[in-house]
Motif scaffolding. Structure first.
Motif, PDB file in Angstrom:
ATOM      1  N   ARG A  49       6.535  -8.367   4.496  1.00  0.00           N
ATOM      2  CA  ARG A  49       6.485  -9.758   4.058  1.00  0.00           C
ATOM      3  C   ARG A  49       7.573 -10.037   3.024  1.00  0.00           C
ATOM      4  NH1 ARG A  49       2.560 -13.883   4.225  1.00  0.00           N
ATOM      5  NH2 ARG A  49       1.853 -12.707   6.052  1.00  0.00           N
ATOM      6  N   ASN A  50       7.818  -9.075   2.118  1.00  0.00           N
ATOM      7  CA  ASN A  50       8.814  -9.275   1.059  1.00  0.00           C
ATOM      8  C   ASN A  50       9.324  -7.914   0.599  1.00  0.00           C
ATOM      9  OD1 ASN A  50      10.304  -9.834  -1.243  1.00  0.00           O
ATOM     10  ND2 ASN A  50       8.859 -11.331  -2.051  1.00  0.00           N
ATOM     11  N   SER A  51      10.496  -7.546   1.052  1.00  0.00           N
ATOM     12  CA  SER A  51      11.027  -6.211   0.782  1.00  0.00           C
ATOM     13  C   SER A  51      11.438  -6.013  -0.674  1.00  0.00           C
ATOM     14  CB  SER A  51      12.228  -5.919   1.688  1.00  0.00           C
ATOM     15  OG  SER A  51      13.292  -6.827   1.416  1.00  0.00           O
ATOM     16  N   THR A  52      11.512  -7.114  -1.462  1.00  0.00           N
ATOM     17  CA  THR A  52      11.916  -6.966  -2.868  1.00  0.00           C
ATOM     18  C   THR A  52      10.759  -6.519  -3.764  1.00  0.00           C
ATOM     19  OG1 THR A  52      11.442  -9.253  -3.551  1.00  0.00           O
ATOM     20  CG2 THR A  52      13.593  -8.815  -2.520  1.00  0.00           C
ATOM     21  N   ILE A  53       9.532  -6.621  -3.265  1.00  0.00           N
ATOM     22  CA  ILE A  53       8.376  -6.177  -4.048  1.00  0.00           C
ATOM     23  C   ILE A  53       8.405  -4.664  -4.172  1.00  0.00           C
ATOM     24  CG2 ILE A  53       5.849  -6.026  -4.111  1.00  0.00           C
ATOM     25  CD1 ILE A  53       5.767  -8.688  -2.592  1.00  0.00           C
ATOM     26  N   LYS A  54       8.181  -4.158  -5.371  1.00  0.00           N
ATOM     27  CA  LYS A  54       8.062  -2.724  -5.583  1.00  0.00           C
ATOM     28  C   LYS A  54       6.594  -2.324  -5.387  1.00  0.00           C
ATOM     29  CE  LYS A  54      12.382  -2.312  -6.802  1.00  0.00           C
ATOM     30  NZ  LYS A  54      13.359  -1.655  -5.935  1.00  0.00           N
ATOM     31  N   VAL A  55       6.356  -1.413  -4.464  1.00  0.00           N
ATOM     32  CA  VAL A  55       4.999  -1.006  -4.113  1.00  0.00           C
ATOM     33  C   VAL A  55       4.758   0.434  -4.557  1.00  0.00           C
ATOM     34  CG1 VAL A  55       3.322  -0.724  -2.259  1.00  0.00           C
ATOM     35  CG2 VAL A  55       5.001  -2.579  -2.137  1.00  0.00           C
ATOM     36  N   LEU A  56       3.680   0.626  -5.302  1.00  0.00           N
ATOM     37  CA  LEU A  56       3.335   1.953  -5.818  1.00  0.00           C
ATOM     38  C   LEU A  56       2.132   2.527  -5.069  1.00  0.00           C
ATOM     39  CD1 LEU A  56       3.651   1.372  -9.690  1.00  0.00           C
ATOM     40  CD2 LEU A  56       5.425   1.997  -8.033  1.00  0.00           C
ATOM     41  N   PHE A  57       2.202   3.805  -4.800  1.00  0.00           N
ATOM     42  CA  PHE A  57       1.160   4.571  -4.113  1.00  0.00           C
ATOM     43  C   PHE A  57       0.223   5.156  -5.161  1.00  0.00           C
ATOM     44  CE2 PHE A  57      -0.456   8.579  -2.421  1.00  0.00           C
ATOM     45  CZ  PHE A  57      -0.728   8.335  -1.082  1.00  0.00           C
ATOM     46  N   TRP A  75       0.153  -6.873  -9.736  1.00  0.00           N
ATOM     47  CA  TRP A  75      -0.995  -6.831  -8.838  1.00  0.00           C
ATOM     48  C   TRP A  75      -1.380  -5.378  -8.608  1.00  0.00           C
ATOM     49  CZ3 TRP A  75      -3.101  -5.320  -4.179  1.00  0.00           C
ATOM     50  CH2 TRP A  75      -4.112  -6.122  -3.641  1.00  0.00           C
ATOM     51  N   HIS A  76      -2.694  -5.099  -8.675  1.00  0.00           N
ATOM     52  CA  HIS A  76      -3.150  -3.701  -8.592  1.00  0.00           C
ATOM     53  C   HIS A  76      -4.582  -3.687  -8.057  1.00  0.00           C
ATOM     54  CE1 HIS A  76      -3.207   0.529 -10.436  1.00  0.00           C
ATOM     55  NE2 HIS A  76      -4.425   0.362  -9.935  1.00  0.00           N
ATOM     56  N   ALA A  77      -4.763  -3.427  -6.755  1.00  0.00           N
ATOM     57  CA  ALA A  77      -6.112  -3.522  -6.192  1.00  0.00           C
ATOM     58  C   ALA A  77      -6.167  -2.871  -4.820  1.00  0.00           C
ATOM     59  CB  ALA A  77      -6.540  -4.990  -6.101  1.00  0.00           C
ATOM     60  N   TRP A  78      -7.374  -2.913  -4.238  1.00  0.00           N
ATOM     61  CA  TRP A  78      -7.592  -2.458  -2.866  1.00  0.00           C
ATOM     62  C   TRP A  78      -8.470  -3.463  -2.141  1.00  0.00           C
ATOM     63  CZ3 TRP A  78     -12.609  -1.499  -1.141  1.00  0.00           C
ATOM     64  CH2 TRP A  78     -13.588  -1.331  -2.128  1.00  0.00           C
ATOM     65  N   ALA A  79      -8.352  -3.477  -0.824  1.00  0.00           N
ATOM     66  CA  ALA A  79      -9.188  -4.307   0.026  1.00  0.00           C
ATOM     67  C   ALA A  79      -9.914  -3.405   1.013  1.00  0.00           C
ATOM     68  CB  ALA A  79      -8.339  -5.332   0.771  1.00  0.00           C
ATOM     69  N   PRO A  80     -11.127  -3.761   1.428  1.00  0.00           N
ATOM     70  CA  PRO A  80     -11.879  -2.896   2.340  1.00  0.00           C
ATOM     71  C   PRO A  80     -11.280  -2.799   3.733  1.00  0.00           C
ATOM     72  CG  PRO A  80     -13.049  -4.959   1.962  1.00  0.00           C
ATOM     73  CD  PRO A  80     -11.919  -4.922   0.992  1.00  0.00           C
ATOM     74  N   GLU A  81     -10.443  -3.769   4.077  1.00  0.00           N
ATOM     75  CA  GLU A  81      -9.776  -3.791   5.378  1.00  0.00           C
ATOM     76  C   GLU A  81      -8.303  -4.133   5.162  1.00  0.00           C
ATOM     77  OE1 GLU A  81     -11.962  -6.604   7.666  1.00  0.00           O
ATOM     78  OE2 GLU A  81     -13.612  -5.198   8.065  1.00  0.00           O
ATOM     79  N   PRO A  82      -7.450  -3.958   6.165  1.00  0.00           N
ATOM     80  CA  PRO A  82      -6.036  -4.337   6.002  1.00  0.00           C
ATOM     81  C   PRO A  82      -5.901  -5.774   5.518  1.00  0.00           C
ATOM     82  CG  PRO A  82      -6.324  -3.085   8.025  1.00  0.00           C
ATOM     83  CD  PRO A  82      -7.710  -3.340   7.483  1.00  0.00           C
ATOM     84  N   ALA A  95       4.997   5.802  -7.477  1.00  0.00           N
ATOM     85  CA  ALA A  95       3.593   6.203  -7.568  1.00  0.00           C
ATOM     86  C   ALA A  95       2.963   5.675  -8.847  1.00  0.00           C
ATOM     87  CB  ALA A  95       3.473   7.715  -7.512  1.00  0.00           C
ATOM     88  N   PHE A  96       1.705   5.280  -8.725  1.00  0.00           N
ATOM     89  CA  PHE A  96       0.870   5.004  -9.885  1.00  0.00           C
ATOM     90  C   PHE A  96      -0.040   6.207 -10.063  1.00  0.00           C
ATOM     91  CE2 PHE A  96      -3.040   3.690 -11.919  1.00  0.00           C
ATOM     92  CZ  PHE A  96      -2.590   2.944 -12.994  1.00  0.00           C
ATOM     93  N   ILE A  97       0.106   6.907 -11.204  1.00  0.00           N
ATOM     94  CA  ILE A  97      -0.639   8.138 -11.455  1.00  0.00           C
ATOM     95  C   ILE A  97      -1.814   7.826 -12.371  1.00  0.00           C
ATOM     96  CG2 ILE A  97      -0.495  10.538 -12.153  1.00  0.00           C
ATOM     97  CD1 ILE A  97       1.376   9.703  -9.827  1.00  0.00           C
ATOM     98  N   ASP A  98      -3.021   7.789 -11.768  1.00  0.00           N
ATOM     99  CA  ASP A  98      -4.217   7.534 -12.566  1.00  0.00           C
ATOM    100  C   ASP A  98      -4.632   8.811 -13.294  1.00  0.00           C
ATOM    101  OD1 ASP A  98      -6.259   6.104 -13.677  1.00  0.00           O
ATOM    102  OD2 ASP A  98      -7.375   5.813 -11.812  1.00  0.00           O
ATOM    103  N   ARG A  99      -5.404   8.618 -14.358  1.00  0.00           N
ATOM    104  CA  ARG A  99      -5.741   9.703 -15.289  1.00  0.00           C
ATOM    105  C   ARG A  99      -4.466  10.325 -15.846  1.00  0.00           C
ATOM    106  NH1 ARG A  99     -10.256   8.518 -17.154  1.00  0.00           N
ATOM    107  NH2 ARG A  99      -9.887  10.384 -18.373  1.00  0.00           N
ATOM    108  N   GLY A 100      -3.427   9.500 -15.973  1.00  0.00           N
ATOM    109  CA  GLY A 100      -2.147  10.019 -16.430  1.00  0.00           C
ATOM    110  C   GLY A 100      -2.132  10.444 -17.877  1.00  0.00           C
ATOM    111  N   THR A 126       0.469  -2.293  -6.827  1.00  0.00           N
ATOM    112  CA  THR A 126      -0.102  -0.966  -6.598  1.00  0.00           C
ATOM    113  C   THR A 126      -1.233  -1.089  -5.589  1.00  0.00           C
ATOM    114  OG1 THR A 126       0.443  -0.119  -8.801  1.00  0.00           O
ATOM    115  CG2 THR A 126      -1.330   0.986  -7.620  1.00  0.00           C
ATOM    116  N   ILE A 127      -1.207  -0.240  -4.548  1.00  0.00           N
ATOM    117  CA  ILE A 127      -2.275  -0.188  -3.563  1.00  0.00           C
ATOM    118  C   ILE A 127      -3.253   0.897  -4.007  1.00  0.00           C
ATOM    119  CG2 ILE A 127      -2.869  -0.012  -1.139  1.00  0.00           C
ATOM    120  CD1 ILE A 127      -0.886  -2.248  -1.729  1.00  0.00           C
TER     121      ILE A 127
END
Length: 434
Positions: free
Chosen positions: A100-108, A47-54, A177-182, A70-71
């Protein structure tokens, strides 16, 4: 002066990240170890996206299905301050997911070349343009897709950029981290036509140096996924537009081989196709299943906003898959391969020509590991000289559930067929539903 502006950014970021909830501050667990969860039971997806609100409760319930998240940069961008403080908002969204689920790996999400407007780093850059931006020979800031380019040839710019990650990581809500333009800046070299050759080469070297500096700063447990390319010091990469981006056979073939190469380490591979339609879905899903190894995840959407496909769950995602019985093989006949229940297959592409290509590809990939664009050019040249007037390869692969997939390069897009264990079919080839 440099010390002053660096210190100013530190104070700015510290203010942003300490403005979290009391619940956030009570979270003191160490960063999770290891790669994301991975299973062949059903199709591995990311999953890799953004939402306009929380995120709301329904969105969080859906995101909970994914092992790797990835947020994106514009997260909560409609929340005051509008289009500002992405650093804080991404971490706040990561906190929602991890609670909600601490096992999910979350990338900045952070861009390594473009000064993206949503970040407080951008406000800092506007105040210190001469230090932060790359200028051309006319002393104008170099622009890539509407954003000024950070001068990654500067040690100080890389240091300031790394402090953004440092403050995000200190929250304990992100895993990497997810590094865009990598990818190598040379891929977008059209944007640099007014930059001197010396300055451009320095930018390429500085940008490449950024990745070992990330690893040194954050250690082996900090996940680093780069867009467009992998490096020795990253944990993997994203294929943003897998197989069908350049509208030619060689691109479709090179991405498949790059995926096979990537997941042989193993490394994380986020296999994505944008502007998803039935043809792209059928072809890239088959390509993913042909080339994927452990820690390869699939996604097919229309962009990176939450409502562009990231809240959609195709029926194929829930069908039994099972581990591959072997790596992909080249086969003589797509229809006959899936009708034959034997799971035998070679550990790499099987015909003499493809064996030679695979060996040459692996050697070339090792030599140009930091320059995927050159690797794709080599694949295209090799394809033109060895395949243009001859029969194209057909790939096949079987899975322990009984699912079988074929991909035939004798047409474009390559003709695909997935015969699932439950007897259903996904694919574009005429024989797929026969």
């Amino acid at each position: 002066m440099v010390r002053y502006v660096a210190f100013t950014l530190v104070l700015l970021l510290a203010a942003i990240f300490t403005a979290r909830s009391d619940c956030s501050q009570k979270h003191v667990s160490a960063a999770p170890k290891g790669f994301p969860r991975f299973s062949w039971t059903t199709l591995p997806v990311f999953w890799h996206a953004w939402a306009p609100e929380p995120f709301n409760a329904t969105e969080l319930d859906f995101i909970n299905r994914f092992p790797l998240v990835t947020i994106e940069k514009a997260m909560s961008s409609k929340v005051a301050p509008v289009d500002r403080e992405a650093e804080k908002k991404i971490v706040a969204a990561a906190e929602q997911v991890k609670k909600r689920n601490s096992t999910i790996k979350v990338l900045f999400y952070l861009n390594s070349l473009r000064d993206v407007e949503f970040y407080e780093l951008h406000q800092f850059c506007l105040k210190h343009e001469e230090m932060m931006y790359l200028f051309d020979e006319e002393h104008k800031p170099v622009v890539l897709r509407g954003a000024d380019i950070l001068n990654m040839s500067s040690d100080k710019v890389r240091e300031i950029w790394l402090r953004v990650l440092e403050h995000a990581n200190s929250s304990n809500w992100i895993d990497g981290a997810f590094i865009d333009r990598g990818g190598d800046p040379s891929v977008a070299e059209g944007s640099f036509h007014k930059v001197s050759h010396e300055n451009f080469e320095q930018l390429v070297l500085g940008h490449r140096q950024l990745f070992p500096e990330i690893r040194k700063a954050f250690g082996e447990e900090f996940l680093v996924v780069a867009n467009h390319q992998d490096y020795n010091t990253t944990n993997g990469r994203m294929f943003e537009n897998f197989m069908l981006n350049d509208n030619d056979h060689a691109q479709a073939y090179s991405d498949l081989l790059l995926l096979m190469h990537e997941t042989s380490f193993p490394h994380i591979a986020e296999v994505h196709i944008d502007k998803c339609d039935p043809t792209k879905y059928n072809t890239t899903l088959a390509g993913y299943m042909i080339g994927a190894g452990q820690y390869a995840y699939y996604g097919c959407t229309y962009g990176f906003t939450i409502d562009s496909g990231w809240l959609t769950w195709p029926a194929d995602y829930s069908k039994p898959l099972g581990a591959p019985l072997a790596n992909a093989s080249t086969i003589a006949n797509a229809t006959g391969f899936c009708k034959n229940q034997s799971g035998e297959g070679s550990t790499r592409p099987g015909t003499e020509v493809t064996n030679h290509f695979w060996d040459e590809f692996r050697r070339h990939a090792t030599r140009v590991h930091h320059h995927e664009h050159k690797l794709k050019v080599w694949v295209r040249d090799y394809w033109s000289s060895h395949h243009a007037d001859s029969s194209q390869p057909i790939f096949g692969r079987k899975f322990s559930s009984g699912t079988c997939v074929t991909l035939d390069y004798n047409s474009y897009p390559p003709a695909s067929c997935i015969v699932w264990a439950d007897g259903s079919h996904t694919g574009s080839s005429k024989s797929c539903i026969a």
